[in-house]
Structure formats: structure tokens, C-alpha cells
Enzyme design. Structure first.
Site, PDB file in Angstrom:
ATOM      1  N   ARG A 177       0.837  -1.207   0.000  1.00 38.94           N
ATOM      2  CA  ARG A 177       0.000   0.000   0.000  1.00 38.94           C
ATOM      3  C   ARG A 177       0.866   1.249   0.000  1.00 38.94           C
ATOM      4  O   ARG A 177       1.895   1.296   0.690  1.00 38.94           O
ATOM      5  CB  ARG A 177      -0.901   0.018   1.238  1.00 38.94           C
ATOM      6  CG  ARG A 177      -2.017  -0.998   1.160  1.00 38.94           C
ATOM      7  CD  ARG A 177      -2.937  -0.970   2.379  1.00 38.94           C
ATOM      8  NE  ARG A 177      -3.733  -2.192   2.381  1.00 38.94           N
ATOM      9  CZ  ARG A 177      -3.279  -3.363   2.835  1.00 38.94           C
ATOM     10  NH1 ARG A 177      -2.083  -3.453   3.393  1.00 38.94           N
ATOM     11  NH2 ARG A 177      -4.028  -4.440   2.742  1.00 38.94           N
ATOM     12  N   ASN A 198       5.049   7.497 -12.901  1.00 39.75           N
ATOM     13  CA  ASN A 198       5.699   8.805 -12.975  1.00 39.75           C
ATOM     14  C   ASN A 198       7.170   8.604 -13.330  1.00 39.75           C
ATOM     15  O   ASN A 198       7.800   7.660 -12.835  1.00 39.75           O
ATOM     16  CB  ASN A 198       5.582   9.514 -11.621  1.00 39.75           C
ATOM     17  CG  ASN A 198       4.132   9.825 -11.262  1.00 39.75           C
ATOM     18  OD1 ASN A 198       3.335  10.163 -12.125  1.00 39.75           O
ATOM     19  ND2 ASN A 198       3.800   9.698  -9.986  1.00 39.75           N
ATOM     20  N   VAL A 228      10.265   8.659  -5.800  1.00 32.30           N
ATOM     21  CA  VAL A 228      11.083   7.514  -5.383  1.00 32.30           C
ATOM     22  C   VAL A 228      11.708   6.910  -6.633  1.00 32.30           C
ATOM     23  O   VAL A 228      11.002   6.474  -7.555  1.00 32.30           O
ATOM     24  CB  VAL A 228      10.236   6.461  -4.629  1.00 32.30           C
ATOM     25  CG1 VAL A 228      11.084   5.240  -4.306  1.00 32.30           C
ATOM     26  CG2 VAL A 228       9.638   7.057  -3.358  1.00 32.30           C
ATOM     27  N   HIS A 248       8.017   2.028 -10.194  1.00 30.66           N
ATOM     28  CA  HIS A 248       6.786   1.532  -9.576  1.00 30.66           C
ATOM     29  C   HIS A 248       5.592   1.978 -10.394  1.00 30.66           C
ATOM     30  O   HIS A 248       5.596   3.050 -11.002  1.00 30.66           O
ATOM     31  CB  HIS A 248       6.649   2.014  -8.123  1.00 30.66           C
ATOM     32  CG  HIS A 248       6.819   3.492  -7.951  1.00 30.66           C
ATOM     33  ND1 HIS A 248       8.055   4.108  -7.985  1.00 30.66           N
ATOM     34  CD2 HIS A 248       5.916   4.484  -7.786  1.00 30.66           C
ATOM     35  CE1 HIS A 248       7.896   5.415  -7.825  1.00 30.66           C
ATOM     36  NE2 HIS A 248       6.611   5.671  -7.710  1.00 30.66           N
TER      37      HIS A 248
HETATM   38  P1  5GP Z   1       6.224   8.727  -7.110  1.00 29.55           P
HETATM   39  O1  5GP Z   1       5.926  10.170  -6.810  1.00 29.55           O
HETATM   40  O2  5GP Z   1       7.696   8.436  -7.056  1.00 29.55           O
HETATM   41  O3  5GP Z   1       5.553   8.223  -8.348  1.00 29.55           O
HETATM   42  O4  5GP Z   1       5.515   7.915  -5.953  1.00 29.55           O
HETATM   43  C1  5GP Z   1       6.154   7.526  -4.788  1.00 29.55           C
HETATM   44  C2  5GP Z   1       5.057   7.034  -3.846  1.00 29.55           C
HETATM   45  O5  5GP Z   1       5.691   6.315  -2.802  1.00 29.55           O
HETATM   46  C3  5GP Z   1       4.271   8.173  -3.190  1.00 29.55           C
HETATM   47  O6  5GP Z   1       2.897   8.041  -3.532  1.00 29.55           O
HETATM   48  C4  5GP Z   1       4.525   7.988  -1.697  1.00 29.55           C
HETATM   49  O7  5GP Z   1       3.377   8.207  -0.919  1.00 29.55           O
HETATM   50  C5  5GP Z   1       4.995   6.547  -1.610  1.00 29.55           C
HETATM   51  N1  5GP Z   1       5.955   6.289  -0.549  1.00 29.55           N
HETATM   52  C6  5GP Z   1       7.069   7.007  -0.263  1.00 29.55           C
HETATM   53  N2  5GP Z   1       7.724   6.469   0.789  1.00 29.55           N
HETATM   54  C7  5GP Z   1       7.007   5.359   1.148  1.00 29.55           C
HETATM   55  C8  5GP Z   1       7.189   4.381   2.166  1.00 29.55           C
HETATM   56  O8  5GP Z   1       8.144   4.402   2.941  1.00 29.55           O
HETATM   57  N3  5GP Z   1       6.259   3.383   2.233  1.00 29.55           N
HETATM   58  C9  5GP Z   1       5.192   3.324   1.387  1.00 29.55           C
HETATM   59  N4  5GP Z   1       4.339   2.313   1.548  1.00 29.55           N
HETATM   60  N5  5GP Z   1       4.999   4.239   0.407  1.00 29.55           N
HETATM   61  C10 5GP Z   1       5.892   5.253   0.303  1.00 29.55           C
END
Ligand code: 5GP
Ligand code: ZN
Length: 116
Positions: A34, A89, A98, A102
Site C-alpha cells: 500500500r 511517474n 522515489v 513503480h
Molecule cells: P512517485 O511520486 O515516485 O511516483 O511515488 C512515490 C510514492 O511512494 C508516493 O505516492 C509515496 O506516498 C509513496 N511512498 C514514499 N515512501 C514510502 C514508504 O516508505 N512506504 C510506502 N508504503 N509508500 C511510500
């Protein structure tokens, strides 16, 4: 060549167990957990076990495996028929925070368009 897991990568640390997270699906090199900051009733992250920074660095096979996992989980969670959204993204303009590839799987509500 397999990239080593990165000790600085939050998703690698989730996958190696050093950040405790409920992994709801783990099969054939793909894991799902999640999102910590959910943007919809269902907001899951589909992540390859291998540390790959962005979709730019990923093979089509790995991307396809992530999307197949998204489809399967959407079906298992009964959101497939109403619909859902998958998002990847990429880098700065894409809003990637991140740097471990993903797929976001979002569902359980009607999504807006265009995205911000
Ligand atoms: P991005 O912006 O890179 O596409 O999405 C990264 C996602 O990772 C964000 O929606 C953020 O809420 C999620 N995220 C960041 N750190 C953690 C974490 O430590 N655990 C979990 N479960 N999600 C995370
Ligand atoms: Zn990583």
C-alpha cells in the site's frame, strides 16, 4: 545484469524487510504494497524486486509484468469492472519522488482528468 539493491532506496529497504511493510503480493520478481499516502480508497504500488530507477531504464518485459500484476490485483480487489487507473511517474517533470520503478494502482473512486 541484475542491479544490486540500493541501501539508500526506500523501496529496496521495504523489499529487504528493513522497513516493515505489509507486502500484499509477491511473485515472480514483483511485489505490491500500500502507498503510505493514499490518494484513493485503493492505492497500491507495484514494484519490481530489482532496483531499476525509472521506466527509462526498464525492459518492456518488466513493465509488462508490473502491468499484468496490476490487472490481476485490480480483479482480485473487485475494482476491475468499475475501473481503475495505473500511473508511472518518470523523473522530475513526471513527478517521480522515489527512484525505484513503480506502478501506482488507484481505484475505488472516480478519477479526474487531466491529471495535475
Ligand atoms: P512517485 O511520486 O515516485 O511516483 O511515488 C512515490 C510514492 O511512494 C508516493 O505516492 C509515496 O506516498 C509513496 N511512498 C514514499 N515512501 C514510502 C514508504 O516508505 N512506504 C510506502 N508504503 N509508500 C511510500
Ligand atoms: Zn530500489
Amino acid at each position: 545484469m541484475m542491479n544490486p539493491k540500493s541501501k539508500d532506496c526506500v523501496f529496496c529497504r521495504i523489499l529487504d524487510g528493513s522497513i516493515e511493510t505489509d507486502i500484499i503480493y509477491r511473485e515472480s520478481g514483483i511485489a505490491v504494497f500500500r502507498d503510505a499516502n493514499p490518494q484513493a480508497p485503493v492505492h497500491l504500488l507495484i514494484v519490481p524486486e530489482e532496483h531499476i530507477a525509472t521506466i527509462n531504464d526498464a525492459s518492456g518485459v518488466i513493465v509488462a509484468e508490473c502491468m499484468e500484476a496490476a490487472k490481476k490485483i485490480a480483479k482480485d480487489l473487485n475494482i476491475a469492472e468499475n475501473g481503475y487507473r495505473t500511473v508511472i511517474n518518470c523523473n522530475k517533470d513526471g513527478g517521480q519522488e522515489v527512484d525505484h520503478l513503480h506502478v501506482h494502482l488507484l481505484g475505488g473512486r472516480k478519477m479526474g482528468w487531466p491529471p495535475g
